[in-house]
Scaffold this active site. Structure first.
Site, PDB file in Angstrom:
ATOM      1  N   GLU A 180     -46.977 -54.126  42.501  1.00 45.96           N
ATOM      2  CA  GLU A 180     -46.472 -55.484  42.625  1.00 45.96           C
ATOM      3  C   GLU A 180     -45.277 -55.619  43.571  1.00 45.96           C
ATOM      4  O   GLU A 180     -45.142 -56.642  44.245  1.00 45.96           O
ATOM      5  CB  GLU A 180     -46.064 -56.008  41.227  1.00 45.96           C
ATOM      6  N   SER A 233     -58.453 -67.521 -25.121  1.00 44.98           N
ATOM      7  CA  SER A 233     -57.517 -66.873 -26.051  1.00 44.98           C
ATOM      8  C   SER A 233     -56.263 -66.343 -25.381  1.00 44.98           C
ATOM      9  O   SER A 233     -55.383 -65.811 -26.065  1.00 44.98           O
ATOM     10  CB  SER A 233     -58.227 -65.740 -26.793  1.00 44.98           C
TER      11      SER A 233
END
Length: 856
Positions: A86, A487
């Site tokens: 780059e 229960s």
């Protein structure tokens, strides 16, 4: 000389004119330029990460994947690869590369096209942070001016660090750290030179040059990067040759999540959005640490999924997902063989070659641990299958002999004797792979389940599973599903009775109730399940055996309205509690989270804690921006200021704490201790097996498998077994397990004996003890492994005296007809039992164990 003079004047004039033009252009566009000073404090958009309490990654949220790195964390080879490709003169120019601009300008004059951008890394930083990617002259001019500013503001290393962390590299990966994880599942320091070169080649066109979408283009671009590194001297010829010859290996890798906990993660996401806002939550890079314990969460996931599979296995096989061909052929040939035979690509109908089958399977997503497969051939006791991922394998008889036909939730067909009774060639099926590598036939369960575990001392959520599979349903059954509790409600009714001057030795008649309802014109006849009645029964035994009619009698003794108000102490909403006596049988609809929170009151000695999930939040720099301050259960603490003398539950002076940090005491420590004692009997039972008076509690399986004396718990099953529950705890951990169908019309049914399965199979009607308890046991086995027993300490004000088992009065005999029982001081019996025979209501070992199979 005149010629030189005029040439110099012309040059100086042009230079001055150009300079003035540049200065004028700068002042013209200066108002439009962003302030690059923000780069000093720029915060990169980083996803939110959610961790367990011990640092395992649970999930990641955010549009962009980014792993910010410091320059010293980035390998020199990677830095050189980007610079070579780059901007090799990056450290030499002032942000603008004059040579590069001249080269781009020449290319423009020669071709008339903008083929070269001449952007330096500094200019790319300017574009990535402040500008768009549109190719215009004005954008390029702005890039140049911004680059000058950036070079004045930051060092070269700071600019390069911003660039390598910001640049988009495809598949939502921003920066080299994320790209290394996305394409290779590695950190940057683990990458090879070939892999580094692939990543360094991506900035030009991430969507076209990445190794997932286009391996060939990625290879060509990698060659260019490596060639540039060789030209500038960053690598030698041998390294170039080796990396250039390496295969392209990139494939997509999701975030490296350590623990699968999607329901938990979604709860965290919602809380963080409510706290910080959506944009901030997704981009601020926050690290969220939860109260979740990774060991417990893994155990919970395995327990819930494994229990659902076990339920599904005993209820039968519902058949193949789809049948791809039906001609009964067991033979497959490859497309190459078909071409050699100069025939169609199939002796199988519709051309189902191995290649086509694997292509088909690649489009079928796995469901949790279930992998899609296709049956290729069937022998007497085995089946050859093609499994997603390119695997051809044999499924043994032991992996499918469970698969008798499903008829209904209540009925199953005969056990199969051959593989052909189960699967056929062409069937698309689901399979599971076991640790030994063997395959077994499976199916996606139609029932669903949930489990939540809390730290009873502060309410921290240690594990949570909201359903079988988040991919199938995002509905979190822990927090959203209100189901009848059966229960599971009874311990709270017994707690109210103990508050109302009952004791564990109180005798209540276990006899049928027959009450006429003039409004309905019918009689209400609550029944025990199974319908066995034992006459006068002590409260400890009644709760441990889950006697329905005794629960109703206690409700009547306490009073319905008083009981409803009492239950709100445990966090229940009074408006959700039925205004009739069915409350005693568990007709209230509650979430597993509400139930677990209520049971925590017994586990911690009487305090109501609030469940919480987020422990702390850190910003990207590690600063804590949020720290939870949960209210804690502490029997040895006193609030500041101390309680008034007329408070309902006075506490002895001890460690002072801030009032906001102390959870409210809602029942006495003595009450919580006595309920825990009774629930411990639900696990361990009582009596003397040697003398024929032994009995099992409804949760006897927990005692058999866990072999711990510090556990207590309660089963729960609703009318018609549409919901099954188990809630249990010791003083360090409380957990609630639920299982049922999302379709409220279906019940859990029953399972007959399967001749192909072993002796330990569960049969008969589904109840809490059979259907919900196994998941709880599996979870507790893993979570409590290696931990010492943590029994609840006996609080002050509790006394122990020997009582007669039959009458609950003081005992004169010290044999199997008596036992020591706990009482709140002052409530112990004062009269002795008369000499009696053994309790006629006690049953022998075999018959009572058979009954316990069907108890609530």
């Amino acid at each position: 000389m005149k010629w030189i003079k005029w040439l110099s004047i012309a040059f100086i004039s042009c230079f001055l004119t150009g300079t003035l033009a540049v200065i004028g252009l700068y002042f013209y566009i200066a108002p439009e330029l962003p302030n690059v000073d923000t780069l000093k404090t720029m915060r990169l958009q980083t996803p939110m990460k959610v961790y367990s309490a011990d640092g395992q990654l649970l999930s990641q949220f955010g549009e962009k994947r980014r792993i910010p790195l410091e320059m010293e964390q980035i390998p020199e080879t990677m830095v050189n690869a980007f610079l070579a490709t780059e901007d090799w003169r990056f450290y030499d120019h002032p942000g603008i590369d004059v040579i590069g601009i001249a080269r781009a300008f020449t290319s423009l004059l020669m071709t008339g096209e903008k083929r070269q951008g001449a952007s330096t890394i500094t200019m790319q930083v300017a574009r990535n942070f402040f500008l768009s990617r549109e190719k215009t002259y004005m954008r390029k001019i702005k890039e140049i001016f911004l680059a000058w500013h950036i070079e004045e503001l930051l060092t070269k290393d700071e600019i390069l660090q911003l660039y390598l962390n910001k640049i988009p590299l495809g598949y939502r990966a921003h920066g080299v750290g994320a790209a290394a994880e996305v394409y290779y599942g590695k950190s940057v320091d683990e990458l090879s030179l070939a892999q580094i070169a692939v990543i360094a080649g991506l900035p030009k066109a991430p969507s076209l040059l990445n190794p997932i979408r286009s391996p060939e283009r990625a290879k060509d671009r990698r060659h260019h990067v490596l060639r540039r590194m060789l030209e500038v001297g960053a690598i030698d010829q041998a390294s170039f040759a080796e990396a250039d010859a390496a295969p392209i290996t990139g494939k997509y890798h999701g975030p490296q999540v350590g623990i699968y906990a999607p329901y938990l993660s979604e709860m965290v996401r919602q809380e963080i959005i409510n706290l910080l806002g959506e944009d901030e939550a997704y981009t601020g890079g926050y690290n969220v640490y939860t109260t979740v314990q990774s060991k417990a969460q893994i155990a919970a996931e395995k327990a819930v999924v494994g229990n659902l599979f076990a339920y599904d296995i005993r209820h039968g096989y519902r058949g193949a997902v789809k049948q791809l061909w039906q001609d009964g052929s067991n033979a497959l040939i490859s497309s190459d063989e078909a071409q050699q035979n100069d025939s169609e690509i199939a002796p199988i109908s519709e051309g189902w070659t191995t290649e086509k089958i694997f292509d088909y399977l690649d489009d079928v997503s796995p469901v949790g641990d279930l992998l899609p497969a296709v049956v290729i051939s069937v022998s007497e006791t085995t089946a050859e299958v093609a499994v997603r991922g390119g695997l051809l394998s044999t499924m043994p008889w032991e992996g499918m002999n469970w698969a008798r036909p499903y008829i209904s939730d209540e009925r199953q067909g005969k056990a199969p004797k051959t593989a052909a009774e189960i699967v056929n060639p062409g069937d698309q099926i689901w399979i599971r792979t076991h640790e030994e590598g063997e395959l077994s036939l499976a199916q996606v369960p139609e029932a669903n389940a949930a489990l939540v575990a809390l730290n009873p001392k502060n309410g921290g959520i240690e594990a949570l599973v909201g359903g079988f599979n988040y991919q199938f349903s995002q509905y979190n059954r822990v927090t959203q599903a209100k189901r009848q509790v059966g229960s599971n409600i009874k311990p709270f009714i017994y707690s109210a009775a103990l508050e109302d001057n009952f004791s564990l030795a109180s005798i209540i008649n276990d006899a049928p109730i027959n009450q006429w309802d003039s409004r309905q014109g019918t009689a209400w006849r609550p029944k025990n399940s199974p319908p066995v009645y034992e006459g006068p029964t002590r409260l400890r035994v009644a709760l441990a055996k889950s006697k329905n009619v005794i629960s109703v009698r206690l409700l009547r003794a306490v009073g319905l309205q008083d009981l409803r108000r009492y239950l709100t102490r445990f966090g229940f909403d009074i408006n959700e509690l039925p205004r009739n006596e069915s409350l005693a049988l568990g007709s209230a609809s509650l979430t597993p989270m509400e139930v677990a929170t209520a049971f925590a009151v017994f586990a911690n000695g009487g305090f109501l804690v609030e469940p919480y999930l987020i422990d702390k939040i850190e910003d990207p720099q590690g600063n804590i921006i949020f720290q939870s301050t949960p209210k804690v259960a502490c029997s040895d603490c006193v609030p500041i200021p101390k309680q008034n003398a007329d408070d309902e539950f006075p506490i002895s002076p001890a460690t002072p704490v801030e009032p906001a940090q102390l959870a409210p005491r809602v029942i006495s420590a003595q009450n919580a201790f006595l309920v825990t004692q009774a629930l411990n009997s639900a696990v361990w039972g009582g009596g003397s097996w040697r003398d024929g008076t032994g009995w099992n509690g409804t949760a006897w399986r927990a005692a058999r498998q866990l072999k711990r004396r510090d556990i207590a718990g309660k089963t729960g099953t609703t009318n018609e077994a549409k919901d099954a529950w188990f809630s249990g705890y010791n003083s360090n951990l409380v957990a609630t397990s639920w299982i049922g169908f999302d379709d409220h019309q279906r019940n859990l049914g029953a399972a007959s004996r399967n001749a192909n399965m072993g002796k330990e199979q569960i049969t008969g009607k589904e109840f809490g003890a059979k259907t919900a308890l196994p998941a709880w046991i599996t979870f507790m086995q893993a979570s409590l492994k290696g931990q010492k027993e943590a029994r609840m300490a006996t609080p002050e004000g509790i006394v122990s005296v020997r009582i007669d088992r039959e009458t609950g009065k003081l005992a004169r005999r010290a044999d199997h007809t008596s036992r020591f029982e706990y009482f709140i001081q002052g409530s112990e019996p004062t009269t002795f039992a008369e000499a009696t025979q053994d309790n006629p209501f006690d049953s022998d070992d075999s018959s009572d164990q058979q009954r316990s199979e069907e108890l609530f």
